[in-house]
Scaffold this motif. Structure first.
Motif, PDB file in Angstrom:
ATOM      1  N   ALA A 237       2.745  -3.222 -11.389  1.00  0.00           N
ATOM      2  CA  ALA A 237       3.144  -3.314 -12.797  1.00  0.00           C
ATOM      3  C   ALA A 237       3.169  -1.942 -13.458  1.00  0.00           C
ATOM      4  CB  ALA A 237       2.201  -4.251 -13.548  1.00  0.00           C
ATOM      5  N   ALA A 238       2.149  -1.132 -13.202  1.00  0.00           N
ATOM      6  CA  ALA A 238       2.091   0.201 -13.802  1.00  0.00           C
ATOM      7  C   ALA A 238       3.233   1.077 -13.301  1.00  0.00           C
ATOM      8  CB  ALA A 238       0.742   0.851 -13.495  1.00  0.00           C
ATOM      9  N   ARG A 239       3.460   1.062 -12.005  1.00  0.00           N
ATOM     10  CA  ARG A 239       4.517   1.899 -11.432  1.00  0.00           C
ATOM     11  C   ARG A 239       5.904   1.476 -11.916  1.00  0.00           C
ATOM     12  NH1 ARG A 239       1.449   1.695  -5.631  1.00  0.00           N
ATOM     13  NH2 ARG A 239       0.169   3.567  -5.929  1.00  0.00           N
TER      14      ARG A 239
ATOM     15  N   LEU B  28       1.248   6.411 -15.544  1.00  0.00           N
ATOM     16  CA  LEU B  28       0.529   7.316 -14.662  1.00  0.00           C
ATOM     17  C   LEU B  28      -0.544   6.576 -13.879  1.00  0.00           C
ATOM     18  CD1 LEU B  28      -0.119  10.280 -13.784  1.00  0.00           C
ATOM     19  CD2 LEU B  28      -1.722  10.339 -15.715  1.00  0.00           C
ATOM     20  N   VAL B  29      -0.606   6.826 -12.564  1.00  0.00           N
ATOM     21  CA  VAL B  29      -1.659   6.293 -11.706  1.00  0.00           C
ATOM     22  C   VAL B  29      -2.398   7.474 -11.092  1.00  0.00           C
ATOM     23  CG1 VAL B  29      -2.200   4.939  -9.642  1.00  0.00           C
ATOM     24  CG2 VAL B  29      -0.374   4.182 -11.194  1.00  0.00           C
ATOM     25  N   VAL B  30      -3.721   7.454 -11.231  1.00  0.00           N
ATOM     26  CA  VAL B  30      -4.562   8.511 -10.677  1.00  0.00           C
ATOM     27  C   VAL B  30      -5.595   7.873  -9.757  1.00  0.00           C
ATOM     28  CG1 VAL B  30      -6.151  10.411 -11.167  1.00  0.00           C
ATOM     29  CG2 VAL B  30      -4.313   9.862 -12.797  1.00  0.00           C
ATOM     30  N   TYR B  31      -5.697   8.389  -8.556  1.00  0.00           N
ATOM     31  CA  TYR B  31      -6.756   7.981  -7.636  1.00  0.00           C
ATOM     32  C   TYR B  31      -7.877   8.999  -7.752  1.00  0.00           C
ATOM     33  CZ  TYR B  31      -3.540   4.707  -5.423  1.00  0.00           C
ATOM     34  OH  TYR B  31      -2.675   3.671  -5.188  1.00  0.00           O
ATOM     35  N   ALA B  32      -9.086   8.519  -8.002  1.00  0.00           N
ATOM     36  CA  ALA B  32     -10.275   9.379  -8.028  1.00  0.00           C
ATOM     37  C   ALA B  32     -11.177   8.879  -6.916  1.00  0.00           C
ATOM     38  CB  ALA B  32     -10.968   9.304  -9.380  1.00  0.00           C
TER      39      ALA B  32
ATOM     40  N   VAL C  13      -6.899   9.468   3.198  1.00  0.00           N
ATOM     41  CA  VAL C  13      -6.066   8.299   3.463  1.00  0.00           C
ATOM     42  C   VAL C  13      -6.008   8.031   4.959  1.00  0.00           C
ATOM     43  CG1 VAL C  13      -3.704   7.398   3.380  1.00  0.00           C
ATOM     44  CG2 VAL C  13      -4.708   8.463   1.339  1.00  0.00           C
ATOM     45  N   ASP C  14      -5.784   9.073   5.753  1.00  0.00           N
ATOM     46  CA  ASP C  14      -5.702   8.898   7.206  1.00  0.00           C
ATOM     47  C   ASP C  14      -7.003   8.339   7.769  1.00  0.00           C
ATOM     48  OD1 ASP C  14      -3.137   9.874   7.159  1.00  0.00           O
ATOM     49  OD2 ASP C  14      -3.673  11.876   7.921  1.00  0.00           O
TER      50      ASP C  14
ATOM     51  N   ASP D 126       1.294   6.238  -3.972  1.00  0.00           N
ATOM     52  CA  ASP D 126       2.699   6.538  -3.723  1.00  0.00           C
ATOM     53  C   ASP D 126       2.936   8.018  -4.028  1.00  0.00           C
ATOM     54  OD1 ASP D 126       2.829   6.739  -6.491  1.00  0.00           O
ATOM     55  OD2 ASP D 126       4.174   5.031  -6.749  1.00  0.00           O
ATOM     56  N   ASP D 127       4.179   8.457  -3.927  1.00  0.00           N
ATOM     57  CA  ASP D 127       4.482   9.876  -4.111  1.00  0.00           C
ATOM     58  C   ASP D 127       4.277  10.360  -5.540  1.00  0.00           C
ATOM     59  OD1 ASP D 127       5.092  10.148  -1.438  1.00  0.00           O
ATOM     60  OD2 ASP D 127       7.255   9.892  -1.734  1.00  0.00           O
ATOM     61  N   ASP D 128       4.265   9.445  -6.501  1.00  0.00           N
ATOM     62  CA  ASP D 128       4.080   9.826  -7.898  1.00  0.00           C
ATOM     63  C   ASP D 128       2.624   9.838  -8.334  1.00  0.00           C
ATOM     64  OD1 ASP D 128       6.826  10.140  -8.375  1.00  0.00           O
ATOM     65  OD2 ASP D 128       7.051   7.982  -8.699  1.00  0.00           O
ATOM     66  N   ALA D 129       1.744   9.248  -7.540  1.00  0.00           N
ATOM     67  CA  ALA D 129       0.329   9.164  -7.916  1.00  0.00           C
ATOM     68  C   ALA D 129      -0.332  10.540  -7.848  1.00  0.00           C
ATOM     69  CB  ALA D 129      -0.406   8.202  -6.989  1.00  0.00           C
TER      70      ALA D 129
END
Length: 194
Positions: free
Chosen positions: A44-46, A51-55, A70-71, A88-91
């Motif tokens: 939904a956000a994408r 903006l999506v941020v992984y911390a 991630v690997d 994703d590439d935008d995160a």
């Protein structure tokens, strides 16, 4: 009643995880419950350009960058908990050292630079990293929403208390994933919780 928040960001806390720690046996079943909700929240956000941020913890490897994290998670025994919610590439990705997403990370500056005033928190662990991150967001004068069915506890009885503390002491909005919608308005991102 609904509240509209300009300049929102979804923050995914510690979900890129190998589950190779002493509390994993308690956490994995709880994480399994929240992954589908987080996945829907991210879609939904994408879709609305929010903006999506992984911390994320660094697994004790100070040379780690997000690709290595991630690997490592994808080669672990619980890759099925990571695959549906991959960046994703935008995160954006922030590697953290301790419980709070703000402690010794560039996140405060990043959010300020991007004009973010509202954070939507999801991830793990409810009574640890999510709680401390909500407090640190609150003292930085950010509006906070915690998605109650998108945060995983180790100890559910402590999680209930943590959710009440975030609501009462930090003014956090506690909502379910189905009650969060994202809209775009004149170039501004909005998260609406009902």
């Amino acid at each position: 009643m609904s509240t509209v928040h300009p300049s929102s960001a979804v923050i995914v806390i510690d979900m890129i995880n190998t589950y190779d720690h002493r509390d994993a046996g308690l956490l994995v079943p709880e994480a399994r419950k929240v992954v589908p909700v987080i996945a829907e929240l991210l879609v939904a956000a994408r879709a609305r350009g929010v903006l999506v941020v992984y911390a994320n913890d660094n697994f004790g490897q100070w040379r780690s960058h997000h690709g290595e994290l991630v690997d490592a998670a994808l080669t672990g025994p619980h890759a099925d908990l990571v695959e549906p919610i991959l960046p994703d590439d935008d995160a954006l990705f922030v590697v953290k050292a301790r419980h709070s997403i703000f402690y010794e990370t560039p996140l405060t500056y990043l959010l300020w630079e991007l004009g973010v005033r509202h954070v939507v928190l999801c991830g793990q662990v409810t009574e640890q990293c999510v709680l401390y991150s909500a407090l640190d967001a609150h003292i930085r004068h950010l509006d906070v929403t915690v998605v109650s069915d998108a945060v995983a506890p180790i100890h559910p009885e402590l999680a209930d208390a943590a959710m009440e503390m975030m609501r009462r002491n930090m003014g956090a909005r506690i909502v379910r994933g189905q009650d969060v919608t994202f809209t775009r308005d004149a170039g501004s991102d909005h998260a609406k919780s009902e």
